[in-house]
Design a protein around this motif. Sequence first.
Motif, PDB file in Angstrom:
ATOM      1  N   UNK A  75     105.672  54.363 -19.299  1.00  0.00           N
ATOM      2  CA  UNK A  75     106.027  54.948 -18.014  1.00  0.00           C
ATOM      3  C   UNK A  75     104.871  54.784 -17.031  1.00  0.00           C
ATOM      4  N   UNK A  76     105.162  54.218 -15.878  1.00  0.00           N
ATOM      5  CA  UNK A  76     104.131  54.009 -14.867  1.00  0.00           C
ATOM      6  C   UNK A  76     103.772  55.327 -14.197  1.00  0.00           C
ATOM      7  N   UNK A  77     102.487  55.573 -13.924  1.00  0.00           N
ATOM      8  CA  UNK A  77     102.084  56.805 -13.236  1.00  0.00           C
ATOM      9  C   UNK A  77     102.683  56.881 -11.834  1.00  0.00           C
ATOM     10  N   UNK A  78     103.082  58.080 -11.454  1.00  0.00           N
ATOM     11  CA  UNK A  78     103.531  58.343 -10.092  1.00  0.00           C
ATOM     12  C   UNK A  78     102.364  58.844  -9.257  1.00  0.00           C
ATOM     13  N   UNK A  79     101.498  59.644  -9.897  1.00  0.00           N
ATOM     14  CA  UNK A  79     100.327  60.206  -9.211  1.00  0.00           C
ATOM     15  C   UNK A  79      99.075  59.819  -9.982  1.00  0.00           C
ATOM     16  N   UNK A  80      98.117  59.236  -9.283  1.00  0.00           N
ATOM     17  CA  UNK A  80      96.806  58.939  -9.849  1.00  0.00           C
ATOM     18  C   UNK A  80      95.759  59.707  -9.049  1.00  0.00           C
ATOM     19  N   UNK A  81      94.815  60.308  -9.758  1.00  0.00           N
ATOM     20  CA  UNK A  81      93.788  61.075  -9.072  1.00  0.00           C
ATOM     21  C   UNK A  81      92.487  61.006  -9.861  1.00  0.00           C
ATOM     22  N   UNK A  82      91.364  60.937  -9.125  1.00  0.00           N
ATOM     23  CA  UNK A  82      90.049  60.993  -9.758  1.00  0.00           C
ATOM     24  C   UNK A  82      89.594  62.432  -9.962  1.00  0.00           C
TER      25      UNK A  82
ATOM     26  N   UNK B  11     107.162  68.033 -18.985  1.00  0.00           N
ATOM     27  CA  UNK B  11     106.796  66.797 -19.690  1.00  0.00           C
ATOM     28  C   UNK B  11     107.011  65.579 -18.811  1.00  0.00           C
ATOM     29  N   UNK B  12     108.064  65.588 -18.010  1.00  0.00           N
ATOM     30  CA  UNK B  12     108.283  64.477 -17.083  1.00  0.00           C
ATOM     31  C   UNK B  12     107.055  64.280 -16.192  1.00  0.00           C
ATOM     32  N   UNK B  13     106.479  65.394 -15.739  1.00  0.00           N
ATOM     33  CA  UNK B  13     105.284  65.300 -14.894  1.00  0.00           C
ATOM     34  C   UNK B  13     104.085  64.797 -15.682  1.00  0.00           C
ATOM     35  N   UNK B  14     103.869  65.351 -16.873  1.00  0.00           N
ATOM     36  CA  UNK B  14     102.726  64.921 -17.677  1.00  0.00           C
ATOM     37  C   UNK B  14     102.782  63.422 -17.965  1.00  0.00           C
ATOM     38  N   UNK B  15     103.977  62.902 -18.167  1.00  0.00           N
ATOM     39  CA  UNK B  15     104.135  61.481 -18.462  1.00  0.00           C
ATOM     40  C   UNK B  15     103.787  60.602 -17.264  1.00  0.00           C
ATOM     41  N   UNK B  16     103.806  61.186 -16.062  1.00  0.00           N
ATOM     42  CA  UNK B  16     103.674  60.382 -14.843  1.00  0.00           C
ATOM     43  C   UNK B  16     102.438  60.736 -14.026  1.00  0.00           C
ATOM     44  N   UNK B  17     101.519  61.490 -14.625  1.00  0.00           N
ATOM     45  CA  UNK B  17     100.261  61.844 -13.964  1.00  0.00           C
ATOM     46  C   UNK B  17      99.106  61.162 -14.686  1.00  0.00           C
ATOM     47  N   UNK B  18      98.229  60.548 -13.919  1.00  0.00           N
ATOM     48  CA  UNK B  18      97.013  59.944 -14.462  1.00  0.00           C
ATOM     49  C   UNK B  18      95.827  60.615 -13.770  1.00  0.00           C
ATOM     50  N   UNK B  19      95.115  61.467 -14.514  1.00  0.00           N
ATOM     51  CA  UNK B  19      94.037  62.262 -13.932  1.00  0.00           C
ATOM     52  C   UNK B  19      93.106  62.738 -15.034  1.00  0.00           C
ATOM     53  N   UNK B  20      91.890  63.178 -14.679  1.00  0.00           N
ATOM     54  CA  UNK B  20      90.964  63.690 -15.704  1.00  0.00           C
ATOM     55  C   UNK B  20      91.487  64.929 -16.412  1.00  0.00           C
ATOM     56  N   UNK B  21      92.354  65.687 -15.742  1.00  0.00           N
ATOM     57  CA  UNK B  21      92.905  66.892 -16.351  1.00  0.00           C
ATOM     58  C   UNK B  21      93.862  67.577 -15.392  1.00  0.00           C
ATOM     59  N   UNK B  22      94.549  68.585 -15.906  1.00  0.00           N
ATOM     60  CA  UNK B  22      95.587  69.271 -15.138  1.00  0.00           C
ATOM     61  C   UNK B  22      95.369  70.779 -15.239  1.00  0.00           C
ATOM     62  N   UNK B  23      95.536  71.445 -14.106  1.00  0.00           N
ATOM     63  CA  UNK B  23      95.521  72.897 -14.034  1.00  0.00           C
ATOM     64  C   UNK B  23      96.939  73.339 -13.702  1.00  0.00           C
ATOM     65  N   UNK B  24      97.605  73.997 -14.643  1.00  0.00           N
ATOM     66  CA  UNK B  24      99.024  74.294 -14.496  1.00  0.00           C
ATOM     67  C   UNK B  24      99.306  75.752 -14.172  1.00  0.00           C
ATOM     68  N   UNK B  25     100.084  75.978 -13.119  1.00  0.00           N
ATOM     69  CA  UNK B  25     100.560  77.307 -12.745  1.00  0.00           C
ATOM     70  C   UNK B  25     102.080  77.314 -12.812  1.00  0.00           C
TER      71      UNK B  25
END
Length: 218
Positions: free
Chosen positions: A2-9, A87-101
């Motif tokens: 699955x290709x990332x939708x969001x990429x972030x440093x 999970x759909x979001x996790x599959x499409x996010x490329x980042x050092x980490x995620x803070x989930x609310x």
Amino acid sequence: MIAPVVRSDTLITLVGGAPVDSQDLEWALSRAPCLVAADGGAASTIAAGRLPQAVMGDMDSVPDSLLNSLPCDRLHHVAEQDSTDFEKCLQRIEAPGILGLGFLGARVDHTLAALACLVRRRTRCLLVGPHDVAFVAPDELTLDLPVGTRLSLFPFGATTGRSTGLRWPIDGLELAPWGRIGTSNEVTGPVTLTAPGLCVLLPREMRDLVLSRLFPAP
């Protein structure tokens, strides 16, 4: 793949459909400035005056009026029903980490699904709820927590581990959801954990301390 939708440093703030306090959202964005919403989580971000960079999910929880107000290029409809919106979001996010609310503290089935997804995917993510923070223990973890802090470990499968700094050490124990679990333990000193795959739960007051250990500044 699955290709990332969001990429972030930088870290990403991901908002789910459970209630999210606007102050919690501001706290998260000050530490993880890239904002993404999982389906109905878009309502919380818009209500707080924040436009997410992307909204992902099957879009069954976003009011039509809100969908129509969002830029089309920020909407990413994922129709399949074999995974949750989280999970759909996790599959499409490329980042050092995620803070989930918005993934803890509301419906129990949604909370369990989010925790199970983290354990299965071993995602670098800290979930913050109204009472707790939750994350998957990395292979090695050290935490300097106040003595007496509640620290719970929950296994989603059979596993073992080692610990120091807990009133009830887990060394030599087999933990499993159908057997012995590790909830309501207590900190007695500096904590070290070798417990890969275990879900760690702490009081939400520990969120900044945990965040600094999971995602240390470069």
